[in-house]
Design a protein around this motif. Structure first.
Motif, short mmCIF file in Angstrom:
data_model
loop_
_atom_site.label_atom_id
_atom_site.label_comp_id
_atom_site.label_asym_id
_atom_site.label_seq_id
_atom_site.Cartn_x
_atom_site.Cartn_y
_atom_site.Cartn_z
N ASN A 176 0.83 -1.21 0.00
CA ASN A 176 0.00 0.00 0.00
C ASN A 176 0.86 1.26 0.00
N SER A 177 1.93 1.25 0.77
CA SER A 177 2.81 2.42 0.82
C SER A 177 3.50 2.63 -0.52
N ARG A 197 2.33 1.82 -3.49
CA ARG A 197 1.33 2.33 -4.42
C ARG A 197 1.10 3.82 -4.20
N GLU A 198 1.09 4.25 -2.96
CA GLU A 198 0.80 5.65 -2.64
C GLU A 198 1.99 6.57 -2.87
N ASN A 199 3.20 6.05 -2.69
CA ASN A 199 4.38 6.91 -2.69
C ASN A 199 5.31 6.75 -3.89
N LYS A 200 5.25 5.61 -4.54
CA LYS A 200 6.26 5.36 -5.57
C LYS A 200 5.67 5.10 -6.95
N ASN A 208 -5.53 -3.91 -5.25
CA ASN A 208 -6.47 -2.84 -5.62
C ASN A 208 -6.70 -2.94 -7.12
N LEU A 239 -6.43 0.17 -9.42
CA LEU A 239 -5.15 0.85 -9.62
C LEU A 239 -4.04 -0.07 -10.11
N ASP A 240 -4.12 -1.34 -9.74
CA ASP A 240 -3.03 -2.26 -10.04
C ASP A 240 -3.23 -2.93 -11.40
N LEU A 291 11.14 2.34 0.30
CA LEU A 291 10.47 3.63 0.19
C LEU A 291 11.42 4.80 0.35
#
Length: 519
Positions: free
Chosen positions: A42-43, A45-48, A113, A116-117, A214
């Motif tokens: 999840n991190s 997907r949100e950050n990278k 997801n 998105l994925d 990350l």
């Protein structure tokens, strides 16, 4: 331009993760994998960037009557097999519509997801074989100069490894920066997992833990140098001896050149050495200085890893170790220093003479093998010609070169006043001195390699070497190379010789191939 990143998650399916799966990974591996993924996906997907799930669907095994149970004799390379293969074992694996083929519920329900994925279906071990994964990645990274690919999933030694090696040798490899997330790799055998990590590193893959992903990715700053080497290679062996003699900590990465694709022919390695050869030494200085060619590396190590270090206009190397010994005579002793430098270069004469013998032997043997495969009849006509007409001349040239080195090994130490003990005086190295030097690092591996290929100090092939010429290798010359034998045994007493000994080789023992008297 900021690079884009994609996380490629491979085969996180019930077949490997559910208790009822047919191919469960080790419990410790699974616990670490699920823990790492929970904090990563999840991190990421949100950050990278993009998250890609790769799912295997394999055909059901064929009945025994439909199988070709005979593999070609030339089939020896498991890595090449991995790149293009699919599951063919007797037990079904991830077959269409089966429970085993479904993504493991804790992952599909908590981490995936679909909006998105991306999801990629593969039918081979490699996620790039007959899929659109490469096209997806190229389209995603089209407006970026570089695309970072992070691999996780399972199994580390099959599907993950095959996918990574395909990425490393793909047409887009120059724009990829490859990472493997070590705590998010599943495996069924710990030894296979460790071998797989070594192959990944050899292909230029950076190994990271999930907590490091990350962080803004950069090529890891080296705290110690790196050496890319081939086990049993004379040039690699030379450098390894010098590293151990000088006590230089070094991360040594073995390149398995018997695998396909050869790791030394991959874009990553060719960017380090365009000739695709080992050894390659990468220093830990600010510029990550890279140097190739074994004799050049020896002199580089002597220049930058000697105490006291030589003065320079710039800052001193950050990679210097505490009090590494010098392997050259002092600058004040010009004659001795000149002799060692000359012998370092002169070792290549012996190297070339031996290579000619080995190359001729293998060329003749391989031609016979090819002819036998084509005709179906056992024959050794090319080898017979080599043994009778070619090898005697090559041996003669090699032994004449060795005669020089027998003289070098017999020279008395020029000055015994500083080494009065009889034991020290008898410790003669190749420069005719009591001190081990870079000349020994350059010369000893050639001699030891020849021993591995059948060279004898006391018994030489009579053809072309002053004997009866019967080619049996049984002619006794009364010890033609006694000083080289003493030298060989003296060097073996050094810790550096034992540490640099190729893996799987026994000291003083001939291997399976004897190029001196074999066929």
């Amino acid at each position: 331009m900021k690079p884009k990143a994609a996380l490629i998650l491979i085969d996180l399916q019930n077949e490997f993760l559910h208790p009822s799966g047919s191919f469960p990974i080790l419990p410790d591996s699974q616990e670490l994998l699920l823990s790492g993924l929970k904090g990563l996906v999840n991190s990421f997907r949100e950050n990278k960037g993009l998250v890609i799930w790769v799912k295997s669907i394999y055909d059901a095994p064929k009945p025994e009557s439909e199988k070709n149970l005979t593999k070609p004799k030339s089939f020896v390379d498991r890595t090449a097999f991995l790149l293009s293969s699919t599951h063919t074992g007797p037990n079904p694996c991830c077959t269409e519509g089966s429970f085993g083929a479904e993504i493991f519920a804790p992952i599909s329900e908590e981490l995936m997801n679909p909006q998105l994925d991306r999801i990629i279906i593969k039918h081979h071990y490699s996620a790039f074989k007959d899929t659109d994964l490469l096209q997806v990645l190229q389209a995603y990274g089209a407006d970026s100069a570089e695309l970072e690919l992070y691999f996780a999933g399972l199994l580390s030694g099959t599907c993950v490894l095959a996918s990574i090696l395909d990425a490393a040798r793909s047409t887009a490899a120059e724009s990829f920066r490859l990472y493997a997330i070590t705590d998010c790799l599943g495996y069924r055998r710990a030894d296979s997992h460790q071998k797989a990590l070594g192959k990944m590193e050899g292909a230029g893959v950076t190994l990271l833990e999930s907590t490091q992903v990350l962080v803004t990715p950069k090529p890891p700053s080296l705290t110690i140098p790196k050496l890319y080497y081939v086990n049993g290679s004379i040039p690699s062996w030379r450098v390894q001896m010098a590293l151990y003699e000088k006590g230089i900590p070094c991360h040594q990465i073995r390149m398995n050149v018997m695998s396909t694709p050869k790791p030394t022919r991959m874009p990553f390695f060719l960017s380090l050495n365009h000739r695709g050869k080992t050894p390659v030494f990468i220093d830990s200085d600010a510029d990550k200085t890279t140097i190739n060619e074994s004799l050049a590396i020896l002199l580089y190590l002597e220049t930058y890893y000697t105490s006291p270090p030589p003065s320079s206009s710039g800052s001193s190397s950050s990679s210097s170790t505490s009090n590494p010994p010098s392997l050259l005579p002092p600058l004040s002793n010009r004659p001795s220093r000149a002799k060692v430098l000359r012998l370092i270069q002169e070792t290549e004469n012996l190297h070339y003479a031996y290579d000619a013998l080995e190359e001729g032997f293998y060329e003749a043997r391989d031609k016979d093998l090819d002819n036998n495969r084509e005709s179906g009849v056992d024959s050794d006509s090319d080898m017979d010609h080599f043994v009778r007409n070619v090898r005697p001349g090559l041996l003669d040239a090699l032994y004449r070169e060795l005669d020089f080195w027998e003289v070098y090994a017999s020279a008395s130490p020029p000055d015994t006043s500083t080494s009065p003990s009889a034991e020290t005086q008898n410790q003669k190295y190749i420069a005719g001195a009591t001190d081990f030097s870079l000349a020994d690092c350059a010369f000893y591996p050639i001699l030891a390699y020849m021993r591995r290929r059948g060279f004898e100090f006391e018994i030489c092939d009579g053809t072309g070497a002053g004997g009866g010429g019967d080619g049996t290798g049984k002619e006794d010359f009364g010890g033609r190379y006694p000083n080289l034998k003493k030298y060989y045994e003296a060097v073996w007493e050094r810790e550096s010789a034992k540490l640099a000994q190729p893996e799987g080789w026994a000291y003083g023992r001939c291997g399976q191939v004897n190029v001196f008297v074999g066929r």
